[in-house]
Enzyme design. Structure first.
Site, PDB file in Angstrom:
ATOM      1  N   GLY A  71       0.829  -1.206   0.000  1.00 45.31           N
ATOM      2  CA  GLY A  71       0.000   0.000   0.000  1.00 45.31           C
ATOM      3  C   GLY A  71       0.857   1.246   0.000  1.00 45.31           C
ATOM      4  O   GLY A  71       2.019   1.215  -0.425  1.00 45.31           O
ATOM      5  N   GLY A  85       2.363   2.733   5.446  1.00 47.28           N
ATOM      6  CA  GLY A  85       3.576   1.926   5.667  1.00 47.28           C
ATOM      7  C   GLY A  85       4.274   2.329   6.964  1.00 47.28           C
ATOM      8  O   GLY A  85       4.758   1.482   7.722  1.00 47.28           O
ATOM      9  N   GLU A  89       5.724  -3.174   0.657  1.00 47.04           N
ATOM     10  CA  GLU A  89       5.640  -3.026  -0.805  1.00 47.04           C
ATOM     11  C   GLU A  89       4.898  -1.725  -1.067  1.00 47.04           C
ATOM     12  O   GLU A  89       3.665  -1.679  -1.030  1.00 47.04           O
ATOM     13  CB  GLU A  89       4.895  -4.226  -1.409  1.00 47.04           C
ATOM     14  CG  GLU A  89       5.639  -5.543  -1.276  1.00 47.04           C
ATOM     15  CD  GLU A  89       6.820  -5.678  -2.241  1.00 47.04           C
ATOM     16  OE1 GLU A  89       6.833  -4.973  -3.265  1.00 47.04           O
ATOM     17  OE2 GLU A  89       7.718  -6.480  -1.962  1.00 47.04           O
ATOM     18  N   CYS A 144       1.115   0.084  -9.230  1.00 48.57           N
ATOM     19  CA  CYS A 144       2.312   0.611  -8.572  1.00 48.57           C
ATOM     20  C   CYS A 144       3.490   0.742  -9.526  1.00 48.57           C
ATOM     21  O   CYS A 144       4.350   1.589  -9.325  1.00 48.57           O
ATOM     22  CB  CYS A 144       2.686  -0.261  -7.387  1.00 48.57           C
ATOM     23  SG  CYS A 144       2.950  -1.980  -7.848  1.00 48.57           S
TER      24      CYS A 144
HETATM   25  P1  NAD Z   1      -5.385   0.593   0.426  1.00 53.03           P
HETATM   26  O1  NAD Z   1      -6.191   1.821   0.676  1.00 53.03           O
HETATM   27  O2  NAD Z   1      -6.069  -0.657  -0.007  1.00 53.03           O
HETATM   28  O3  NAD Z   1      -4.545   0.327   1.744  1.00 53.03           O
HETATM   29  C1  NAD Z   1      -3.699  -0.788   1.869  1.00 53.03           C
HETATM   30  C2  NAD Z   1      -4.036  -1.544   3.134  1.00 53.03           C
HETATM   31  O4  NAD Z   1      -3.746  -0.715   4.253  1.00 53.03           O
HETATM   32  C3  NAD Z   1      -5.518  -1.925   3.219  1.00 53.03           C
HETATM   33  O5  NAD Z   1      -5.619  -3.297   3.568  1.00 53.03           O
HETATM   34  C4  NAD Z   1      -6.049  -1.000   4.286  1.00 53.03           C
HETATM   35  O6  NAD Z   1      -7.084  -1.584   5.048  1.00 53.03           O
HETATM   36  C5  NAD Z   1      -4.824  -0.749   5.152  1.00 53.03           C
HETATM   37  N1  NAD Z   1      -4.897   0.542   5.837  1.00 53.03           N
HETATM   38  C6  NAD Z   1      -5.301   1.716   5.300  1.00 53.03           C
HETATM   39  N2  NAD Z   1      -5.202   2.707   6.234  1.00 53.03           N
HETATM   40  C7  NAD Z   1      -4.721   2.126   7.364  1.00 53.03           C
HETATM   41  C8  NAD Z   1      -4.396   2.618   8.661  1.00 53.03           C
HETATM   42  N3  NAD Z   1      -4.537   3.893   8.985  1.00 53.03           N
HETATM   43  N4  NAD Z   1      -3.912   1.735   9.564  1.00 53.03           N
HETATM   44  C9  NAD Z   1      -3.750   0.431   9.245  1.00 53.03           C
HETATM   45  N5  NAD Z   1      -4.050  -0.082   8.029  1.00 53.03           N
HETATM   46  C10 NAD Z   1      -4.528   0.737   7.097  1.00 53.03           C
HETATM   47  O7  NAD Z   1      -4.274   0.833  -0.660  1.00 53.03           O
HETATM   48  P2  NAD Z   1      -3.486   2.161  -1.050  1.00 53.03           P
HETATM   49  O8  NAD Z   1      -2.529   2.494   0.026  1.00 53.03           O
HETATM   50  O9  NAD Z   1      -4.389   3.203  -1.574  1.00 53.03           O
HETATM   51  O10 NAD Z   1      -2.697   1.525  -2.290  1.00 53.03           O
HETATM   52  C11 NAD Z   1      -2.096   2.329  -3.245  1.00 53.03           C
HETATM   53  C12 NAD Z   1      -0.624   2.502  -2.924  1.00 53.03           C
HETATM   54  O11 NAD Z   1      -0.011   1.228  -2.811  1.00 53.03           O
HETATM   55  C13 NAD Z   1       0.131   3.225  -4.011  1.00 53.03           C
HETATM   56  O12 NAD Z   1       1.093   4.043  -3.431  1.00 53.03           O
HETATM   57  C14 NAD Z   1       0.800   2.086  -4.768  1.00 53.03           C
HETATM   58  O13 NAD Z   1       1.948   2.485  -5.481  1.00 53.03           O
HETATM   59  C15 NAD Z   1       1.099   1.130  -3.669  1.00 53.03           C
HETATM   60  N6  NAD Z   1       1.166  -0.232  -4.180  1.00 53.03           N
HETATM   61  C16 NAD Z   1       2.352  -0.870  -4.123  1.00 53.03           C
HETATM   62  C17 NAD Z   1       2.454  -2.137  -4.636  1.00 53.03           C
HETATM   63  C18 NAD Z   1       3.747  -2.884  -4.612  1.00 53.03           C
HETATM   64  O14 NAD Z   1       3.734  -4.081  -4.892  1.00 53.03           O
HETATM   65  N7  NAD Z   1       4.859  -2.260  -4.288  1.00 53.03           N
HETATM   66  C19 NAD Z   1       1.333  -2.763  -5.192  1.00 53.03           C
HETATM   67  C20 NAD Z   1       0.143  -2.070  -5.202  1.00 53.03           C
HETATM   68  C21 NAD Z   1       0.055  -0.800  -4.696  1.00 53.03           C
END
Ligand code: NAD
Length: 478
Positions: free
Chosen positions: A186, A191, A208, A243
């Site tokens: 995410g 992170g 990731e 991503c």
């Molecule tokens: P998302 O909103 O689905 O969040 C990811 C996870 O984090 C979810 O399961 C969510 O429930 C959890 N989450 C969200 N807020 C939280 C909090 N405050 N506390 C604890 N957990 C929490 O996904 P996103 O972050 O919008 O995804 C997009 C981002 O992820 C982009 O930056 C993208 O580049 C990155 N990404 C990276 C990869 C990789 O493989 N490196 C793959 C896909 C996406």
């Protein structure tokens, strides 16, 4: 709920259920069967969450998940074996090996954009390495999340592999538990929350994350091929919500007009005159992200730079492929990860400047170069730090299971895929085995001058010192 799940899985792990290679293989075969038998359900869920075209769902999620399962099933036969390594002279005689040990009970927190693959892929690694695992799919892709909650218990051993659905409160509750590894996909803001929670229990993490993935296009390329590859890696990957999708393009001032024309031609060929009606483009995941994206181009400084596309349909949450040219570098479009269908083109005088341009920003998850110039290729590989890179194509490095996939710096830490997934969820235990022969008295106090000589010789690899030590020199005085 979170506490109960963690407790149950810990009991299963402690009972040794997940360790046997047969159990691991049976779970992986079950995941493979699930992916094959439920392909239509998976495609339906992905369509409900993102209007993801079925071909894209198959190519980028289902087929990759199946390959990961098969690769792990085959590779595991060797990965689980202790790896023999040379013995050191200082420990002679002895044998040495590295034993891959499961970490224990692991938590996988997944993201919404590839909600099937990004959930199942790390789970495959966790199982192959012999762990119990909790999967927390993304609540932003609710159809895929509930599909996992329904299907996984039908196929795998539910006493060791569980799904917990939910958003921030449920994830926060999970993060309060002690895990042996947290694997998070995410954004970087969350992170940091994951890492802080993990620090309380000294839990290792793989993060990731994302960021801006740049593409350099040199003037010596086969432009039509380059543009088609960039376009399919951008809009053919979840309409830019990927991503490793290209975030922006850097090219020379002289090539730019031709490049823009080529994008116009290719995009019309791919998605027609009214791309909002194309069944081959995903929609934006929800209205919050739709708003975030439309805000990025609302600013006149940015809107004026659109050279292709820009159409939106709020009701359908659709945004057309959009190319922008020479957007001011201080705008949000150029400083934040776009994660959507906009592709800005930046220009430089000399293509080599693009390396400095990329290196002036945070380290990308992926970066791409199109050129026939071998010297430039070498310079790019040697001088651009990034999670991964690809020359003369985009995104495809992810499909090679022999390459680790992961970020560096702001784009993440740790990696997975293929054997790297197994390693990601294993502890590499050092095992040294000695007998009772080869007793070297020189290692025991009192450290006389003679003993020190032999010990120093041993440490420096002297064969004579080894012989003397093994013969029991210097003799013990009684
Ligand atoms: P998302 O909103 O689905 O969040 C990811 C996870 O984090 C979810 O399961 C969510 O429930 C959890 N989450 C969200 N807020 C939280 C909090 N405050 N506390 C604890 N957990 C929490 O996904 P996103 O972050 O919008 O995804 C997009 C981002 O992820 C982009 O930056 C993208 O580049 C990155 N990404 C990276 C990869 C990789 O493989 N490196 C793959 C896909 C996406």
């Amino acid at each position: 709920m979170a506490e109960e799940v963690a407790r149950e899985l810990r009991a299963s792990f402690a009972a040794g259920r997940t360790r046997p290679a047969e159990w691991r293989a049976a779970q992986l075969r079950a995941l493979l069967r699930m992916t094959e038998e439920k392909e239509a359900d998976i495609c339906d869920a992905l369509h409900a969450d993102l209007a993801k075209p079925r071909m894209e769902s198959y190519l980028h999620e289902i087929s990759l998940a199946k390959s990961a399962c098969k690769f792990a099933l085959e590779g595991m036969k060797n990965w689980v074996k202790p790896e023999k390594v040379p013995a050191a002279i200082t420990t002679f005689p002895s044998t040495a090996q590295i034993v891959s040990e499961p970490l224990g009970v692991v938590l996988v927190i997944s993201a919404w954009n590839y909600p099937f693959l990004l959930s199942i892929d790390p789970v495959i690694g966790a199982i192959a390495a012999g762990n119990a695992v909790v999967l927390k799919p993304s609540e932003i892709a609710p159809a895929t999340s509930s599909m996992f909650a329904k299907l996984l218990p039908e196929y795998v051993d539910n006493s060791c592999i569980k799904v917990v659905e939910g958003g921030i409160p449920e994830t926060t509750a999970l993060l309060e538990q002690k895990w042996d590894k947290i694997f998070y996909t995410g954004n970087g803001t969350v992170g940091r929350i994951i890492m802080a929670a993990a620090a309380k229990h000294l839990t290792p993490v793989t993060l990731e994350l994302g960021g801006k993935c740049p593409v350099i296009v040199d003037s010596d390329v086969d432009l039509d091929v380059a543009v088609k590859r960039i376009a399919v890696g951008k809009w053919g990957c979840n309409n830019g919500q990927a991503c490793i999708a290209p975030d922006y393009v850097i090219t020379t001032k002289s090539l730019a007009p031709e490049l823009v024309d080529s994008f116009k031609r290719v995009l019309e060929m791919f998605y027609g005159k009214d791309p909002l009606q194309s069944a081959d483009l995903s929609r934006i995941v929800n209205s919050k992200h739709f708003q975030r994206l439309t805000n990025l181009i609302e600013d006149k400084k940015v809107a004026d730079k659109i050279v292709y596309g820009g159409q939106t349909d709020e009701k359908q949450l659709k945004i057309a492929p959009t190319v922008l040219f020479d957007v001011p570098l201080d705008t949000a479009l150029m400083t934040e990860e776009i994660f959507g269908p906009y592709l800005p083109i930046v220009t430089v005088e000399n293509i080599k400047e693009s390396i400095d341009f990329i290196n002036s920003k945070t380290k990308p998850l992926a970066t791409y170069l199109f050129t026939k110039n071998k010297k430039l290729q070498d310079e790019f590989v040697a001088n651009v730090p990034a999670g991964g890179m690809l020359v003369n194509d985009v995104a495809l490095h992810l499909a090679n299971p022999h390459l680790p996939f992961g970020g560096v710096g702001d784009s993440g830490m740790g990696s997975y895929h293929g054997k790297f997934s197994f390693d990601c969820f294993s502890h590499k235990k050092s095992v040294l085995i000695r007998g009772f022969g080869g007793e070297a008295t020189a290692r025991y106090p009192p450290y006389t001058q003679e003993k020190q000589k032999i010990l120093r010789g041993l440490i420096n690899g002297s064969f004579i010192a080894l012989v003397l030590a093994l013969l029991g020199f210097p003799r013990e005085r009684s």
